[in-house]
Scaffold this motif. Structure first.
Motif, mmCIF file in Angstrom:
data_model
loop_
_atom_site.group_PDB
_atom_site.id
_atom_site.type_symbol
_atom_site.label_atom_id
_atom_site.label_comp_id
_atom_site.label_asym_id
_atom_site.label_seq_id
_atom_site.Cartn_x
_atom_site.Cartn_y
_atom_site.Cartn_z
ATOM 1 N N ARG A 1 9.399 3.119 8.107
ATOM 2 C CA ARG A 1 10.531 3.715 7.386
ATOM 3 C C ARG A 1 10.403 3.394 5.912
ATOM 4 O O ARG A 1 10.051 2.285 5.539
ATOM 5 C CB ARG A 1 11.855 3.134 7.895
ATOM 6 N N VAL A 2 10.665 4.408 5.091
ATOM 7 C CA VAL A 2 10.693 4.219 3.643
ATOM 8 C C VAL A 2 12.038 4.691 3.148
ATOM 9 O O VAL A 2 12.444 5.825 3.390
ATOM 10 C CB VAL A 2 9.565 5.011 2.936
ATOM 11 N N GLY A 3 12.743 3.801 2.460
ATOM 12 C CA GLY A 3 14.025 4.141 1.851
ATOM 13 C C GLY A 3 13.863 4.265 0.346
ATOM 14 O O GLY A 3 12.747 4.407 -0.156
ATOM 15 N N ARG A 4 14.972 4.196 -0.360
ATOM 16 C CA ARG A 4 14.926 4.315 -1.824
ATOM 17 C C ARG A 4 14.071 3.215 -2.443
ATOM 18 O O ARG A 4 13.215 3.474 -3.276
ATOM 19 C CB ARG A 4 16.337 4.275 -2.401
ATOM 20 N N SER A 5 14.292 1.974 -2.023
ATOM 21 C CA SER A 5 13.481 0.863 -2.525
ATOM 22 C C SER A 5 13.008 -0.065 -1.404
ATOM 23 O O SER A 5 12.307 -1.028 -1.659
ATOM 24 C CB SER A 5 14.261 0.053 -3.564
ATOM 25 N N SER A 6 13.378 0.234 -0.176
ATOM 26 C CA SER A 6 13.022 -0.655 0.936
ATOM 27 C C SER A 6 12.091 0.043 1.925
ATOM 28 O O SER A 6 12.026 1.270 1.972
ATOM 29 C CB SER A 6 14.279 -1.128 1.662
ATOM 30 N N LEU A 7 11.398 -0.782 2.689
ATOM 31 C CA LEU A 7 10.478 -0.287 3.707
ATOM 32 C C LEU A 7 10.623 -1.155 4.941
ATOM 33 O O LEU A 7 10.885 -2.348 4.833
ATOM 34 C CB LEU A 7 9.023 -0.386 3.240
ATOM 35 N N THR A 8 10.426 -0.550 6.089
ATOM 36 C CA THR A 8 10.364 -1.290 7.337
ATOM 37 C C THR A 8 8.921 -1.250 7.811
ATOM 38 O O THR A 8 8.305 -0.183 7.845
ATOM 39 C CB THR A 8 11.292 -0.671 8.403
ATOM 40 N N VAL A 9 8.400 -2.422 8.145
ATOM 41 C CA VAL A 9 7.004 -2.536 8.572
ATOM 42 C C VAL A 9 6.964 -3.119 9.979
ATOM 43 O O VAL A 9 7.560 -4.165 10.240
ATOM 44 C CB VAL A 9 6.199 -3.439 7.617
ATOM 45 N N CYS A 10 6.264 -2.442 10.881
ATOM 46 C CA CYS A 10 6.055 -2.927 12.242
ATOM 47 C C CYS A 10 4.682 -3.591 12.310
ATOM 48 O O CYS A 10 3.723 -3.102 11.712
ATOM 49 C CB CYS A 10 6.098 -1.775 13.239
ATOM 50 N N VAL A 11 4.608 -4.702 13.033
ATOM 51 C CA VAL A 11 3.359 -5.441 13.179
ATOM 52 C C VAL A 11 3.103 -5.686 14.665
ATOM 53 O O VAL A 11 4.002 -6.131 15.383
ATOM 54 C CB VAL A 11 3.418 -6.793 12.435
ATOM 55 N N ASN A 12 1.888 -5.395 15.104
ATOM 56 C CA ASN A 12 1.432 -5.719 16.461
ATOM 57 C C ASN A 12 0.206 -6.605 16.355
ATOM 58 O O ASN A 12 -0.636 -6.403 15.473
ATOM 59 C CB ASN A 12 1.058 -4.468 17.248
ATOM 60 N N GLY A 13 0.099 -7.572 17.248
ATOM 61 C CA GLY A 13 -1.059 -8.443 17.275
ATOM 62 C C GLY A 13 -1.733 -8.396 18.625
ATOM 63 O O GLY A 13 -1.074 -8.471 19.664
ATOM 64 N N LEU A 14 -3.067 -8.267 18.606
ATOM 65 C CA LEU A 14 -3.881 -8.282 19.818
ATOM 66 C C LEU A 14 -4.878 -9.421 19.710
ATOM 67 O O LEU A 14 -5.468 -9.633 18.647
ATOM 68 C CB LEU A 14 -4.650 -6.965 19.971
ATOM 69 N N ALA A 15 -5.074 -10.151 20.793
ATOM 70 C CA ALA A 15 -6.046 -11.238 20.815
ATOM 71 C C ALA A 15 -7.104 -10.955 21.866
ATOM 72 O O ALA A 15 -6.803 -10.399 22.923
ATOM 73 C CB ALA A 15 -5.362 -12.565 21.108
ATOM 74 N N SER B 1 0.827 -1.206 0.000
ATOM 75 C CA SER B 1 0.000 0.000 0.000
ATOM 76 C C SER B 1 0.862 1.258 0.000
ATOM 77 O O SER B 1 0.613 2.198 -0.750
ATOM 78 C CB SER B 1 -0.910 -0.020 1.227
ATOM 79 N N ALA B 2 1.889 1.285 0.848
ATOM 80 C CA ALA B 2 2.741 2.471 0.954
ATOM 81 C C ALA B 2 3.597 2.673 -0.293
ATOM 82 O O ALA B 2 3.805 3.803 -0.731
ATOM 83 C CB ALA B 2 3.638 2.361 2.184
ATOM 84 N N ALA B 3 4.093 1.583 -0.869
ATOM 85 C CA ALA B 3 4.977 1.680 -2.039
ATOM 86 C C ALA B 3 4.190 1.845 -3.334
ATOM 87 O O ALA B 3 4.739 2.281 -4.342
ATOM 88 C CB ALA B 3 5.861 0.440 -2.132
ATOM 89 N N ALA B 4 2.912 1.496 -3.302
ATOM 90 C CA ALA B 4 2.065 1.521 -4.491
ATOM 91 C C ALA B 4 2.658 0.668 -5.615
ATOM 92 O O ALA B 4 2.591 1.018 -6.784
ATOM 93 C CB ALA B 4 1.814 2.958 -4.957
ATOM 94 N N ARG B 5 3.259 -0.455 -5.207
ATOM 95 C CA ARG B 5 3.811 -1.417 -6.165
ATOM 96 C C ARG B 5 4.068 -2.724 -5.438
ATOM 97 O O ARG B 5 3.957 -2.788 -4.220
ATOM 98 C CB ARG B 5 5.066 -0.889 -6.834
#
Length: 132
Positions: free
Chosen positions: A78-92, A44-48
């Motif tokens: 974080r968005v770099g030139r071609s990379s992204l860092t994605v954080c994930v949290n889970g709640l139950a 979604s963030a990279a649109a690709r």
């Protein structure tokens, strides 16, 4: 507050087929769900299209019993030139109980072209005020 681009929520219920012999979510299935929501947020963030380059950290904070609803929230930190860092949290949670933090992870994703090669992300800008 608006939801920033690259934020995705995925809700699943834990069925016996996803459980281990203790009747809780099998770790491999938890990782698969976390990877899926990380992919959706990065795409979604990279649109690709994106691929996973690595997993920096995953923590299983508490077991998720069969019948519990698992909500995974992923956001691009974080968005770099071609990379992204994605954080994930889970709640139950189950009916009548407050959600409990059960999963955390950090995923490294890379935007790719049609041949699967890294490619620049157009307008690679993330407003720090949009971090959830």
């Amino acid at each position: 507050m608006t939801t920033p681009t690259g934020t995705v929520e995925l809700t699943e219920i834990v069925f016996p087929a996803e459980a281990n012999h203790y009747g809780t979510l099998f770790g491999g299935n938890a990782l698969q769900l976390m990877a899926k929501v990380a992919f959706l947020a990065a795409r979604s963030a990279a649109a690709r299209d994106v691929v996973m380059a690595g997993v920096t950290d995953v923590r299983f904070l508490a077991p998720v019993p069969v019948g519990h609803v698992l909500t995974l929230r992923a956001w691009v930190s974080r968005v770099g030139r071609s990379s992204l860092t994605v954080c994930v949290n889970g709640l139950a949670a189950t009916l009548g109980s407050p959600p409990e933090a059960v999963l955390q992870g950090v995923f490294d994703m890379v935007a790719v072209d049609a041949k699967g090669r890294p490619t620049p992300i157009a307008n690679a800008y993330l407003n720090p005020e949009e971090t959830p």
